[in-house]
Write a protein that holds these residues in place. Structure first.
Motif, mmCIF file in Angstrom:
data_model
loop_
_atom_site.group_PDB
_atom_site.id
_atom_site.type_symbol
_atom_site.label_atom_id
_atom_site.label_comp_id
_atom_site.label_asym_id
_atom_site.label_seq_id
_atom_site.Cartn_x
_atom_site.Cartn_y
_atom_site.Cartn_z
ATOM 1 N N GLU A 130 3.675 1.638 -1.529
ATOM 2 C CA GLU A 130 4.045 1.822 -2.931
ATOM 3 C C GLU A 130 2.873 2.385 -3.737
ATOM 4 O O GLU A 130 3.047 3.276 -4.565
ATOM 5 C CB GLU A 130 4.512 0.508 -3.532
ATOM 6 C CG GLU A 130 5.838 0.047 -2.977
ATOM 7 C CD GLU A 130 6.267 -1.306 -3.507
ATOM 8 O OE1 GLU A 130 5.493 -1.947 -4.247
ATOM 9 O OE2 GLU A 130 7.393 -1.710 -3.186
ATOM 10 N N GLN A 131 1.672 1.869 -3.469
ATOM 11 C CA GLN A 131 0.488 2.353 -4.186
ATOM 12 C C GLN A 131 0.207 3.817 -3.855
ATOM 13 O O GLN A 131 -0.215 4.577 -4.730
ATOM 14 C CB GLN A 131 -0.727 1.481 -3.849
ATOM 15 C CG GLN A 131 -0.619 0.082 -4.393
ATOM 16 C CD GLN A 131 -1.747 -0.813 -3.920
ATOM 17 O OE1 GLN A 131 -2.425 -0.522 -2.934
ATOM 18 N NE2 GLN A 131 -1.966 -1.909 -4.622
ATOM 19 N N VAL B 142 0.832 -1.202 0.000
ATOM 20 C CA VAL B 142 0.000 0.000 0.000
ATOM 21 C C VAL B 142 0.869 1.256 0.000
ATOM 22 O O VAL B 142 0.531 2.242 -0.656
ATOM 23 C CB VAL B 142 -0.998 -0.018 1.188
ATOM 24 C CG1 VAL B 142 -1.689 1.321 1.354
ATOM 25 C CG2 VAL B 142 -2.030 -1.128 0.972
ATOM 26 N N LEU C 189 -7.759 2.341 -2.657
ATOM 27 C CA LEU C 189 -6.803 1.239 -2.756
ATOM 28 C C LEU C 189 -7.391 -0.107 -2.352
ATOM 29 O O LEU C 189 -6.704 -1.128 -2.413
ATOM 30 C CB LEU C 189 -5.567 1.561 -1.903
ATOM 31 C CG LEU C 189 -4.841 2.858 -2.286
ATOM 32 C CD1 LEU C 189 -3.713 3.148 -1.310
ATOM 33 C CD2 LEU C 189 -4.335 2.809 -3.716
ATOM 34 N N GLU D 103 2.484 5.909 -5.901
ATOM 35 C CA GLU D 103 2.005 5.961 -7.282
ATOM 36 C C GLU D 103 0.827 6.932 -7.401
ATOM 37 O O GLU D 103 0.734 7.692 -8.367
ATOM 38 C CB GLU D 103 1.598 4.569 -7.751
ATOM 39 C CG GLU D 103 2.782 3.634 -7.928
ATOM 40 C CD GLU D 103 2.373 2.185 -8.140
ATOM 41 O OE1 GLU D 103 1.152 1.895 -8.236
ATOM 42 O OE2 GLU D 103 3.274 1.333 -8.188
#
Length: 118
Positions: free
Chosen positions: A35-36, A33, A62, A39
């Motif tokens: 990393e998400q 999460v 997410l 992004e």
């Protein structure tokens, strides 16, 4: 007696190894999460100092829980990518172009920005 019956009689469910899977070593959900979120910061074109979406909004976007989002934000705060302010939310911190470089598989190694060129 089949394998499931043995596990049930034993009282413990069969366990899969936590350190490896079809896509590589095990990684906690909060790392993925994190990393998400980075992004998403890039997608939203958030600049340093801009307010990030709320925990509730991030969890919804997410597809995870607020608890996992909270842990992910703690990681990002510890490595200097966001600033979490109790009661005020999280703010972007650091440079946007670094958003894609976080790979937490190595558990923190190399992700804390160096200061003073050392």
């Amino acid at each position: 007696m089949d394998e499931k019956s043995v596990a049930a009689a034993d009282g413990k469910p069969p366990q899969e190894p936590r350190d490896a899977g079809p896509t590589g070593p095990y990684r906690p959900g909060y790392e993925l999460v994190a990393e998400q979120i980075l992004e998403l910061i890039t997608e939203l074109r958030l600049e340093p100092g801009e307010r990030m979406p709320t925990e509730k909004d991030l969890a919804s976007r997410l597809g995870t829980s607020r608890t996992v989002v909270r842990e992910a934000v703690k990681i990002l705060s510890a490595i200097g990518r966001v600033r979490a302010q109790k009661g005020r939310g999280a703010l972007c911190d650091g440079r946007r172009e670094l958003a894609g470089v976080l790979t937490l598989a190595s558990r923190w190694a190399g992700f804390i920005p160096r200061r003073g060129g050392a």
